[in-house]
Scaffold this active site. Structure first.
Site, PDB file in Angstrom:
ATOM      1  N   ASN A   9      79.368 -36.260   4.248  1.00 55.58           N
ATOM      2  CA  ASN A   9      77.956 -36.230   3.861  1.00 55.58           C
ATOM      3  C   ASN A   9      77.242 -35.304   4.845  1.00 55.58           C
ATOM      4  O   ASN A   9      76.986 -35.679   5.977  1.00 55.58           O
ATOM      5  CB  ASN A   9      77.399 -37.662   3.940  1.00 55.58           C
ATOM      6  N   LYS A  11      74.273 -34.250   4.756  1.00 56.17           N
ATOM      7  CA  LYS A  11      72.837 -34.537   4.878  1.00 56.17           C
ATOM      8  C   LYS A  11      72.030 -33.225   4.788  1.00 56.17           C
ATOM      9  O   LYS A  11      72.465 -32.298   4.095  1.00 56.17           O
ATOM     10  CB  LYS A  11      72.551 -35.317   6.161  1.00 56.17           C
ATOM     11  N   HIS A  97      71.895 -43.986  -0.223  1.00 53.62           N
ATOM     12  CA  HIS A  97      72.157 -43.886   1.217  1.00 53.62           C
ATOM     13  C   HIS A  97      70.986 -44.537   1.967  1.00 53.62           C
ATOM     14  O   HIS A  97      69.843 -44.470   1.507  1.00 53.62           O
ATOM     15  CB  HIS A  97      72.293 -42.419   1.614  1.00 53.62           C
ATOM     16  N   GLU A  99      69.332 -43.645   4.378  1.00 60.02           N
ATOM     17  CA  GLU A  99      68.220 -42.737   4.695  1.00 60.02           C
ATOM     18  C   GLU A  99      67.289 -42.577   3.491  1.00 60.02           C
ATOM     19  O   GLU A  99      66.082 -42.418   3.651  1.00 60.02           O
ATOM     20  CB  GLU A  99      68.770 -41.389   5.194  1.00 60.02           C
ATOM     21  N   GLU A 167      77.993 -48.976   4.807  1.00 59.62           N
ATOM     22  CA  GLU A 167      77.509 -48.276   5.986  1.00 59.62           C
ATOM     23  C   GLU A 167      76.476 -49.150   6.699  1.00 59.62           C
ATOM     24  O   GLU A 167      75.305 -49.199   6.277  1.00 59.62           O
ATOM     25  CB  GLU A 167      76.835 -46.950   5.589  1.00 59.62           C
ATOM     26  N   GLY A 173      75.051 -42.546  12.781  1.00 57.28           N
ATOM     27  CA  GLY A 173      74.570 -41.550  13.737  1.00 57.28           C
ATOM     28  C   GLY A 173      74.314 -42.078  15.139  1.00 57.28           C
ATOM     29  O   GLY A 173      73.676 -41.421  15.945  1.00 57.28           O
ATOM     30  N   SER A 212      79.336 -43.533  12.067  1.00 57.97           N
ATOM     31  CA  SER A 212      79.977 -43.080  13.308  1.00 57.97           C
ATOM     32  C   SER A 212      81.500 -42.990  13.232  1.00 57.97           C
ATOM     33  O   SER A 212      82.191 -43.276  14.214  1.00 57.97           O
ATOM     34  CB  SER A 212      79.540 -43.964  14.486  1.00 57.97           C
TER      35      SER A 212
HETATM   36  P1  PGA Z   1      77.477 -40.678  10.679  1.00 57.03           P
HETATM   37  O1  PGA Z   1      76.758 -40.818   9.246  1.00 57.03           O
HETATM   38  O2  PGA Z   1      78.949 -40.466  10.427  1.00 57.03           O
HETATM   39  O3  PGA Z   1      76.822 -39.495  11.319  1.00 57.03           O
HETATM   40  O4  PGA Z   1      77.223 -41.955  11.402  1.00 57.03           O
HETATM   41  C1  PGA Z   1      77.380 -41.486   8.185  1.00 57.03           C
HETATM   42  C2  PGA Z   1      76.505 -41.447   6.960  1.00 57.03           C
HETATM   43  O5  PGA Z   1      75.270 -41.573   7.096  1.00 57.03           O
HETATM   44  O6  PGA Z   1      76.979 -41.293   5.823  1.00 57.03           O
END
Ligand code: PGA
Length: 250
Positions: A9, A11, A97, A99, A167, A173, A212
Site C-alpha cells: 500500500n 498510500k 483503510h 486512514e 491492521e 507506521g 509495521s
Molecule cells: P505500515 O502501514 O506498514 O507502514 O505500518 C500498513 C498499512 O497502513 O497498510
C-alpha cells in the site's frame, strides 16, 4: 494451504519516475520467482496506476487502487469509480483503510457499499479492519473487529472476491506490532466471523496482517496460523524491503 498475498500500500507516495522504477523492480523479481505459495500486489496512488500497470505487465504482479466510489459514474467531483479501475486493468482495491476511516470519516456502511460496487465490477476488495490503541487497552479488540467485519463485508463477498486485512491502527507506521499470540487470536476470530458469514467459502478467504510489517518481522508474522499474507505500507516503498518480505513466504 491458502496462497499468500503480499500487498504493498503505497498510500499518497510516489512520483512518476520513482513509482515506475519501484514497480519495475518488483515485477522483475516476481517474474523470476512466481510461485503457487504467494502472489504480489502493488497499490499505488491513482496518478500512477496506468504507469504501474504498464511496468508490471506480464510479470504476474497484480495492481490495485486504494479507494473507489460506490457509484459507476456521475457528478462526484474528485472521485474514481470501481468501473474506471476495472477499465484501466486493476484487479484489486483497498477499502476501509483506517486512514480513510479516520480522515474521511468512512463508516462501515459506506465501506460495505464500496466493496459491493467493487466486487460487482469484478475487482477484489481488500477490506481493512482493526482496533485503535484505546480499544485494545479497553479489551475491545475482538468486539471492534467483529463489528467492523460484520458491517463492512457485503453479502456478495466470498472467498475469492474479498480479502480481509487486519491492521491494528496503533501498529500502522509506528514500528509497533502485536504479539504473535495476539495476531493469532484476532485472525482466528476473523476466520470464525467469516464462517458465520459465508460458510465453507471462508476457508478460501485470505486474511492479511498489516501494521509495521518489515523484512525483520515478516517471516514470523507470516507463519502465524490464519495469516495468509501481509498488507505492507512503509516497507513497500523500498523494492528491496518489499521483495525481502515476499521472499519470507515464497
Ligand atoms: P505500515 O502501514 O506498514 O507502514 O505500518 C500498513 C498499512 O497502513 O497498510
Amino acid at each position: 494451504m491458502r496462497k499468500a498475498l503480499i500487498a504493498g500500500n503505497w498510500k499518497m507516495n510516489g512520483l512518476t519516475k520513482d513509482g515506475e522504477s519501484l514497480a519495475k523492480e518488483v515485477a522483475q523479481f516476481y517474474s523470476q520467482n512466481q510461485s503457487e505459495k504467494a502472489s504480489m500486489l502493488v497499490c499505488p496512488p491513482f496518478t500512477l496506476l496506468s504507469k504501474v500497470l504498464d511496468a508490471v505487465k506480464g510479470s504476474g504482479v497484480s495492481v490495485g487502487a486504494q479507494d473507489c466510489h460506490t457509484n459507476e459514474s456521475g457528478a462526484y467531483t474528485g472521485d474514481i469509480s470501481a468501473k474506471m479501475l476495472k477499465d484501466l486493468g486493476c484487479d484489486y482495491v483497498i477499502l476501509g483503510h483506517s486512514e480513510r476511516r479516520t480522515y474521511h470519516k468512512e463508516s462501515n456502511e459506506l465501506i460495505c457499499a464500496k466493496a459491493e460496487a467493487a466486487i460487482k465490477e469484478g475487482l477484489k476488495a481488500v477490506i481493512c479492519i482493526g482496533e485503535t490503541e484505546a480499544e485494545r487497552d479497553a479489551g475491545k479488540t475482538i468486539n471492534v473487529c467483529e463489528e467492523q467485519f460484520k458491517k463492512s463485508v457485503p453479502a456478495v463477498s466470498n472467498g475469492e472476491n474479498t480479502v480481509i486485512a487486519y491492521e491494528p491502527v496503533w501498529a500502522i507506521g509506528t514500528g509497533k506490532t502485536p504479539t504473535n499470540a495476539d495476531v493469532e487470536e484476532v485472525h482466528a476470530a476473523i476466520r470464525k466471523f467469516a464462517v458465520e458469514k459465508m460458510g465453507a467459502e471462508a476457508d478460501k478467504l485470505q486474511l492479511l496482517y498489516g501494521g509495521s510489517v518489515k523484512p525483520s518481522n515478516a517471516k514470523e508474522l507470516l507463519s502465524i496460523a490464519n495469516v495468509d499474507g501481509a498488507l505492507v505500507g512503509g516497507a513497500s516503498l523500498k523494492a528491496d524491503d518489499f521483495i525481502a518480505i515476499a521472499k519470507s513466504r515464497l
